[in-house]
Design an enzyme around this catalytic site. Sequence first.
Site, PDB file in Angstrom:
ATOM      1  N   GLY A  50     -15.231  22.081  44.418  1.00 20.51           N
ATOM      2  CA  GLY A  50     -14.204  21.285  45.080  1.00 20.51           C
ATOM      3  C   GLY A  50     -13.873  21.888  46.427  1.00 20.51           C
ATOM      4  CD  GLN A  55     -10.365  24.976  49.972  1.00 19.90           C
ATOM      5  OE1 GLN A  55     -10.571  23.983  49.292  1.00 19.90           O
ATOM      6  NE2 GLN A  55     -10.820  26.178  49.650  1.00 19.90           N
ATOM      7  CB  CYS A 108      -9.832  29.664  46.013  1.00 17.54           C
ATOM      8  SG  CYS A 108      -9.383  28.569  47.365  1.00 17.54           S
ATOM      9  CG  LEU A 109     -15.375  27.352  47.999  1.00 14.41           C
ATOM     10  CD1 LEU A 109     -15.966  26.044  48.506  1.00 14.41           C
ATOM     11  CD2 LEU A 109     -16.468  28.337  47.633  1.00 14.41           C
ATOM     12  CG  HIS A 150      -8.238  25.004  42.797  1.00 15.05           C
ATOM     13  ND1 HIS A 150      -8.415  26.325  42.452  1.00 15.05           N
ATOM     14  CD2 HIS A 150      -8.539  24.932  44.125  1.00 15.05           C
ATOM     15  CE1 HIS A 150      -8.766  27.017  43.522  1.00 15.05           C
ATOM     16  NE2 HIS A 150      -8.859  26.197  44.553  1.00 15.05           N
ATOM     17  CD  GLU A 151     -10.444  21.814  45.438  1.00 17.57           C
ATOM     18  OE1 GLU A 151     -10.002  22.029  46.589  1.00 17.57           O
ATOM     19  OE2 GLU A 151     -11.148  22.644  44.836  1.00 17.57           O
ATOM     20  CG  HIS A 154      -6.477  24.039  48.414  1.00 17.06           C
ATOM     21  ND1 HIS A 154      -6.257  25.245  49.035  1.00 17.06           N
ATOM     22  CD2 HIS A 154      -7.498  24.243  47.549  1.00 17.06           C
ATOM     23  CE1 HIS A 154      -7.104  26.148  48.556  1.00 17.06           C
ATOM     24  NE2 HIS A 154      -7.873  25.569  47.646  1.00 17.06           N
TER      25      HIS A 154
HETATM   26 NI    NI Z   1      -9.398  26.493  46.541  1.00 17.90          NI
END
Ligand code: NI
Length: 186
Positions: A50, A55, A108-109, A150-151, A154
């Site tokens: 995701g 991000q 998380c990226l 999670h997304e 953000h």
């Molecule tokens: Ni993340």
Amino acid sequence: MSVDPKALSIVHYPAEVLRQKAKEVPDVTADVRRVAERMIELMFEAEGIGLAAPQVGLPWRMFVAHVPENEDRSLGADPLEATGEPMVCINPRLSQPERDLVPLDEGCLSLPEIVGEVRRPSRITMTALGMDGREFTVRAAGLLARCWQHENDHLDGVLIIDRMTPPSRLRNRNALKALEQRAVFH
Ligand code: NI
């Protein structure tokens, strides 16, 4: 809001945009679709499941998600746990969370080297706009439900470091400090 999708890249904590409350996308224009396509590309390159618009430095309420069918077999073969194709969710709203909270390690990226346990409802419903600008409502379970939550976090400036269980927070303390330091000395 003209954006060059090719110029987008994944930003890391503690970038300020990751802490902002993102704004609704007023219209699903060609620009928005190009950004979504670029986000899918970046998600695949980074081998994530995701990626949310903040991000890539854009405070827009939009994320992409892709949980391939066999990724989550450990949790059972529930079709609600997977997406066949990568999905684009614009102005998403989550509702009807299952009452039981399930713990699982999340990364998380935007937080490289950080992994910690987060407790989340195992099922959730989402209403969002797709690439065609049309509203859809879908329900998910397991890893896909977790991914959406999670997304969606953000989009409100919330990160896994805010949601981790206390032992995980403690375990990641040094890695988090290192990320903050790295930003200072850049
Ligand atoms: Ni993340």
